[in-house]
Scaffold this motif. Structure first.
Motif, PDB file in Angstrom:
ATOM      1  N   ARG A 351       0.836  -1.193   0.000  1.00 10.01           N
ATOM      2  CA  ARG A 351       0.000   0.000   0.000  1.00 10.01           C
ATOM      3  C   ARG A 351       0.876   1.250   0.000  1.00 10.01           C
ATOM      4  O   ARG A 351       1.961   1.272   0.570  1.00 10.01           O
ATOM      5  N   THR A 352       0.357   2.293  -0.628  1.00 12.16           N
ATOM      6  CA  THR A 352       1.070   3.574  -0.632  1.00 12.16           C
ATOM      7  C   THR A 352       0.276   4.669   0.052  1.00 12.16           C
ATOM      8  O   THR A 352       0.766   5.785   0.204  1.00 12.16           O
ATOM      9  N   ASP A 353      -0.962   4.361   0.478  1.00  5.77           N
ATOM     10  CA  ASP A 353      -1.820   5.390   1.062  1.00  5.77           C
ATOM     11  C   ASP A 353      -1.654   5.443   2.584  1.00  5.77           C
ATOM     12  O   ASP A 353      -2.587   5.196   3.332  1.00  5.77           O
ATOM     13  N   TYR A 354      -0.449   5.769   3.030  1.00  3.78           N
ATOM     14  CA  TYR A 354      -0.194   5.802   4.460  1.00  3.78           C
ATOM     15  C   TYR A 354      -0.367   7.196   5.064  1.00  3.78           C
ATOM     16  O   TYR A 354      -0.018   7.435   6.207  1.00  3.78           O
ATOM     17  N   GLY A 355      -0.901   8.121   4.295  1.00  2.00           N
ATOM     18  CA  GLY A 355      -1.326   9.421   4.828  1.00  2.00           C
ATOM     19  C   GLY A 355      -0.211  10.165   5.520  1.00  2.00           C
ATOM     20  O   GLY A 355       0.845  10.449   4.952  1.00  2.00           O
ATOM     21  N   MET A 356      -0.468  10.469   6.807  1.00  2.00           N
ATOM     22  CA  MET A 356       0.451  11.308   7.566  1.00  2.00           C
ATOM     23  C   MET A 356       1.558  10.510   8.240  1.00  2.00           C
ATOM     24  O   MET A 356       2.229  11.008   9.129  1.00  2.00           O
ATOM     25  N   LYS A 520      -3.621  22.668  11.628  1.00  6.63           N
ATOM     26  CA  LYS A 520      -3.915  23.514  10.469  1.00  6.63           C
ATOM     27  C   LYS A 520      -3.708  22.757   9.169  1.00  6.63           C
ATOM     28  O   LYS A 520      -4.516  22.863   8.234  1.00  6.63           O
ATOM     29  N   ASP A 521      -2.629  21.983   9.098  1.00  9.76           N
ATOM     30  CA  ASP A 521      -2.367  21.206   7.876  1.00  9.76           C
ATOM     31  C   ASP A 521      -3.471  20.187   7.628  1.00  9.76           C
ATOM     32  O   ASP A 521      -3.923  20.009   6.487  1.00  9.76           O
ATOM     33  N   ASP A 522      -3.905  19.503   8.690  1.00 16.48           N
ATOM     34  CA  ASP A 522      -4.963  18.502   8.539  1.00 16.48           C
ATOM     35  C   ASP A 522      -6.257  19.130   8.030  1.00 16.48           C
ATOM     36  O   ASP A 522      -6.925  18.584   7.147  1.00 16.48           O
ATOM     37  N   LEU A 523      -6.612  20.292   8.598  1.00 19.15           N
ATOM     38  CA  LEU A 523      -7.882  20.920   8.229  1.00 19.15           C
ATOM     39  C   LEU A 523      -7.834  21.569   6.850  1.00 19.15           C
ATOM     40  O   LEU A 523      -8.853  21.667   6.167  1.00 19.15           O
ATOM     41  N   SER A 524      -6.666  22.024   6.436  1.00 18.18           N
ATOM     42  CA  SER A 524      -6.556  22.682   5.131  1.00 18.18           C
ATOM     43  C   SER A 524      -6.272  21.709   3.994  1.00 18.18           C
ATOM     44  O   SER A 524      -6.355  22.080   2.824  1.00 18.18           O
ATOM     45  N   GLY A 633     -16.589  23.130  13.400  1.00 11.53           N
ATOM     46  CA  GLY A 633     -15.753  24.161  12.807  1.00 11.53           C
ATOM     47  C   GLY A 633     -14.753  23.575  11.845  1.00 11.53           C
ATOM     48  O   GLY A 633     -14.346  22.423  11.992  1.00 11.53           O
ATOM     49  N   GLU A 634     -14.358  24.375  10.870  1.00 14.19           N
ATOM     50  CA  GLU A 634     -13.401  23.911   9.862  1.00 14.19           C
ATOM     51  C   GLU A 634     -12.104  24.700   9.906  1.00 14.19           C
ATOM     52  O   GLU A 634     -11.236  24.490   9.067  1.00 14.19           O
ATOM     53  N   ILE A 635     -11.982  25.611  10.852  1.00  7.43           N
ATOM     54  CA  ILE A 635     -10.777  26.425  11.013  1.00  7.43           C
ATOM     55  C   ILE A 635     -10.108  26.016  12.318  1.00  7.43           C
ATOM     56  O   ILE A 635     -10.778  25.822  13.339  1.00  7.43           O
ATOM     57  N   ALA A 636      -8.780  25.876  12.303  1.00 12.43           N
ATOM     58  CA  ALA A 636      -8.054  25.384  13.472  1.00 12.43           C
ATOM     59  C   ALA A 636      -8.333  26.229  14.704  1.00 12.43           C
ATOM     60  O   ALA A 636      -8.584  25.702  15.799  1.00 12.43           O
ATOM     61  N   GLU A 637      -8.278  27.544  14.566  1.00  9.27           N
ATOM     62  CA  GLU A 637      -8.490  28.431  15.717  1.00  9.27           C
ATOM     63  C   GLU A 637      -9.873  28.227  16.325  1.00  9.27           C
ATOM     64  O   GLU A 637     -10.051  28.249  17.553  1.00  9.27           O
ATOM     65  N   LEU A 638     -10.884  28.009  15.449  1.00  6.82           N
ATOM     66  CA  LEU A 638     -12.245  27.840  15.937  1.00  6.82           C
ATOM     67  C   LEU A 638     -12.399  26.512  16.687  1.00  6.82           C
ATOM     68  O   LEU A 638     -13.021  26.455  17.748  1.00  6.82           O
ATOM     69  N   VAL A 639     -11.810  25.429  16.133  1.00  6.72           N
ATOM     70  CA  VAL A 639     -11.898  24.127  16.791  1.00  6.72           C
ATOM     71  C   VAL A 639     -11.187  24.158  18.144  1.00  6.72           C
ATOM     72  O   VAL A 639     -11.690  23.627  19.144  1.00  6.72           O
ATOM     73  N   ILE A 640     -10.020  24.800  18.184  1.00  9.01           N
ATOM     74  CA  ILE A 640      -9.286  24.907  19.449  1.00  9.01           C
ATOM     75  C   ILE A 640     -10.095  25.709  20.461  1.00  9.01           C
ATOM     76  O   ILE A 640     -10.213  25.338  21.642  1.00  9.01           O
TER      77      ILE A 640
END
Length: 810
Positions: A351-356, A520-524, A633-640
């Motif tokens: 497999r190559t889909d190991y994501g992060m 931020k990277d995950d959400l964007s 929320g979809e923005i890091a600051e908002l979720v935090i």
């Protein structure tokens, strides 16, 4: 000590429990209190059996010491109790030579299998007789597990009688006897191996029902066996039994390995000739090991039994002479199954889909697949100590076996291969150990790493174990292993450098900046969706200032470090914990829904509360707030921010609790009196709806399908049905929702109707379209939905009618 040991067992602290029980046993021996000694010994064996990574051989060593002390006391009853448990452990690990000798010693003590010191011993003697094709009637066996003799006789005759299986199953209901668990599993597996699948499921289901409330007392390999027996599909059962086989082998539970191999041979899931050859050859190895440990009369009966003859017939497909030496059988089977060794897993299967995943994790996962391994890990040796630095996800969370550590110490700077096949049944069949160098030397040239090993065995080692009779890293594939080793060694060295800059020096958790950047990277990145959400936990230790004030900051630092270790052991390797400041920490959980996030938070809270972190052993508690993207929320600051609000709600509600954010506790946005289309209370959701509206309005050729697709994404619903005035219909979502809301009648235009599905799992809103047609949307009932949702549905209904009407006129 006895009370402390039992209390630690109840709390799940098995290492401490074992230590206290061993002290209690020694003290009870000195007092000559034999009835208490027997009870403590039973608790100690149960505790050791549940210790992570504690092998049967280690249990036998411990009981050997107990039996020696018992012999010195001169108390026959105590000696007989210790010897009877030793016999059972030897049978479970297929050390039958030793078991036979101990049975003779047991007889010299004036005891028989039916003696009161060992109600379970007669049962294991009965089972052993059955395996050898001999009569299996023992009075003690029936007293221990009613129905055993009749069920074994059915198996020997090849006649399945369901009532006998039900009688055995009935013995588990309400029983508190933990010795019944392995006995029931052995019987269920034997039924499955003999083709009595209905009987196996009856016994397996009874075990599952009886011990589900006390699941922590059931070993992982036992749970997997029960799951495999009850699996609805053959392919699923094969995967579960394969995992159970690997764990059982690593814990020396060879009787379980043998039974699992027999069940797998019966399953025939269509894994190809390589899988069938491996099972047949491993079974022949186990059969010969059993033969070597049996007395002559039992050995002759075992070899001539119907089941052994059937296994030899299946083995004959892969070799000309099933009586040939084991190595010759293995080579012949490999030639016929793989055509000279070319049929193992290839690079195309990886497999190559190991994501992060990090480069280190990726390298271990790829090597695991390439080598068809049961375990891939990196171990570190420092003097007499050893530890696991990293392991592949599929590798079981067990410490390295003595064979693994010995192999690493024997490397001497070179690639070492250990072939256990036909030599010893303990440990995996093949083991490869490759030195990676010391942590500080990971990026140095190979010549430098070799010089390091010339003077010391300390360092890091890559270990690959495979429970297969064939060496999956032989010949040309060994060069691939060395390539993997170089990549993994470099990644490990790079990770050590990152540890110094990305991690909090005190606790080992990530620093705040790295954690926020990851979020931020995950959400964007677009990977966080409603189907694959992301959860954020904000955690704060309760009354931590009192620890610093009472014991000083050095002890407070130790508590923080212990807290991070406790949380890290509870979450997955790919989840991230960071120290955000003081005693406040954050955790990112990828691919985690609201329900799962709350369960994880509760598990963390309970584990912290039951762990000994403070010097005075008083409990340390933690308050946790939870928010889930994109729902909250979809923005890091908002979720935090929202997880922080939920955290302070936990604090205000009395501490030591978990709270999921909901709009009623939000102070991030002010309330608006008029409800508009883009007013959900969530800026991310508002923006999503806005984009959907613009797409629908600006589309030159809007179709019913495209409009419904945009509306479903914008509404974030599980199900959406859109019907035009002409009767054309589009449905998005599972059929189970459609069935449960099929009686839902749409409300009149401009007046959405609320309803619940028939199974009360989904909340529905339906509305007629102006000019004809209708729409129905459904969400999970557990979701927190904005109060403005009916108005949004009304607006979308009007928009759909206008756009679709325009398209029809065009």
């Amino acid at each position: 000590n006895w009370c402390s040991g039992r209390a630690y067992m109840a709390a799940g602290e098995l290492a401490r429990a074992a230590s206290h029980l061993e002290k209690a046993l020694f003290l009870a021996e000195n007092r000559g209190d034999i009835p208490v000694v027997a009870e403590i010994l039973s608790s100690l064996v149960l505790c050791q059996e549940r210790l992570p990574g504690y092998t049967v051989r280690q249990m036998i060593e411990s009981l050997d010491r107990v039996a020696s002390r018992a012999a010195s006391t001169g108390n026959v009853s105590y000696r007989a109790s210790a010897v009877s448990r030793l016999i059972v452990l030897c049978v479970r690990s297929l050390q039958l030579n030793r078991a036979t000798g101990l049975l003779e010693e047991y007889g010299r003590l004036g005891r028989g299998p039916d003696s009161p010191e060992s109600p379970f011993l007669a049962w294991y003697v009965c089972l052993l007789n059955h395996f050898c094709g001999m009569e299996s009637h023992q009075e003690g066996a029936e007293a221990f597990l009613p129905g055993t003799a009749d069920l074994l006789d059915d198996l020997r005759r090849g006649v399945e009688r369901i009532e006998d299986a039900k009688r055995v199953a009935g013995a588990f209901g309400g029983s508190q006897n933990n010795d019944l668990i392995p006995a029931g599993i052995y019987l269920a597996l034997e039924c499955a191996a003999c083709g009595f699948l209905q009987s196996a499921k009856i016994v397996g289901r009874a075990l599952a029902d009886a011990y589900r409330p006390r699941l922590e007392e059931v070993l992982q390999c036992w749970r997997l066996c029960i799951n495999g027996i009850l699996a609805p599909r053959v392919s699923e059962a094969e995967k579960v039994f394969w995992s159970a086989q690997q764990i059982s082998r690593q814990l020396d539970r060879l009787l379980l390995v043998w039974l699992i191999l027999r069940v797998r041979q019966r399953l025939e899931p269509g894994g190809g000739p390589g899988r069938d050859a491996a099972v047949a050859v491993l079974l022949e190895e186990m059969d010969r090991h059993i033969l070597s440990g049996l007395p002559p009369e039992m050995a002759a009966s075992f070899e001539s039994s119907r089941l052994v003859r059937e296994r030899r017939e299946k083995l004959a497909v892969f070799c000309d002479d099933p009586s040939a030496p084991l190595v010759q059988i293995r080579d012949s089977a490999a030639e016929r199954a793989f055509g000279g060794g070319g049929g193992f897993q290839g690079l195309e299967t990886i497999r190559t889909d190991y994501g992060m995943r990090s480069d280190l994790s990726w390298g271990l996962e790829v090597l695991d697949t390439f080598a068809s391994a049961s375990r891939v890990m990196i171990i570190s040796l420092e003097g007499e100590k050893h530890s696991v630095l990293e392991r592949s996800v599929s590798s079981k969370d067990l410490p390295p076996s003595p064979e693994v550590v010995q192999a690493a110490r024997s490397c001497e700077g070179r690639h070492l291969v250990v072939d256990n096949f036909g030599k010893t049944p303990f440990g995996n069949r093949f083991l490869h150990a490759v030195p990676l160098g010391r942590r500080s030397q990971g990026l140095q040239p190979a010549e430098r790493r070799k010089r390091v090993f010339e003077g010391s065995r300390d360092g890091n080692y890559l270990v690959v174990e495979a429970d297969l009779p064939f060496d999956t890293l032989s010949k040309g594939r060994a060069s691939m292993l060395m390539c993997f080793a170089r990549q993994i060694g470099a990644a490990l060295a790079l990770r050590d450098l990152e540890q110094q800059t990305w991690h909090d020096g005190l606790t080992g958790a990530k620093i705040s900046a790295v954690w926020v950047a990851r979020l931020k990277d995950d959400l964007s990145s677009g990977k966080v969706t409603k189907e694959r959400p992301l959860a954020v936990l904000m955690m704060d230790l309760d009354f931590f200032k009192s620890v610093n004030d009472t014991f000083g900051h050095r002890e407070g630092d130790r508590v923080l470090k212990a807290f991070v270790e406790t949380v890290s052991s509870t979450i997955r390797p790919d989840d991230m914990i960071a120290r955000l400041g003081g005693e406040e920490f954050g955790v990112i959980l990828e691919g985690t829904s609201e329900t799962t996030a709350f369960s994880v938070a509760e598990r963390i809270r309970r584990k912290v509360a039951t762990s000994v972190l403070r010097p005075d052993r008083r409990p340390v508690t933690v308050s946790i707030g939870i928010a889930v993207a994109p729902t909250h929320g979809e923005i890091a600051e908002l979720v935090i921010r929202r997880s922080d609000i939920a955290l302070y709600h936990s604090k205000d509600s009395g501490r030591d609790r978990c709270t999921m954010w909901d709009p009623s506790m939000s102070s991030t946005f002010t309330e608006r009196s008029p409800v508009s289309l883009l007013d959900t209370g969530d800026p991310g959701w508002d923006q999503h709806i806005s984009r959907a509206v613009l797409k629908i309005v600006s589309s030159g050729e809007a179709t019913l399908n495209s409009v419904a697709d945009e509306m479903r994404n914008a509404l974030r619903c599980e199900y959406l049905k859109l019907e035009s005035a002409s009767g054309e219909r589009v449905v998005f979502g599972p059929e189970e929702i459609q069935r449960s809301i099929r009686m839902q009648e749409p409300g009149p235009p401009g007046k959405p109707v609320e309803a619940m599905s028939q199974d009360w799992k989904y909340f529905c809103l339906s509305c007629a379209l102006p000019g004809g047609g209708s729409m129905v949307a459904a969400w999970r009932a557990s979701e927190a939905l904005p109060k403005s949702l009916p108005m949004i549905i009304k607006a979308f209904a009007g928009l759909a009618a206008a756009v679709l009407g325009r398209s029809e006129r065009g």
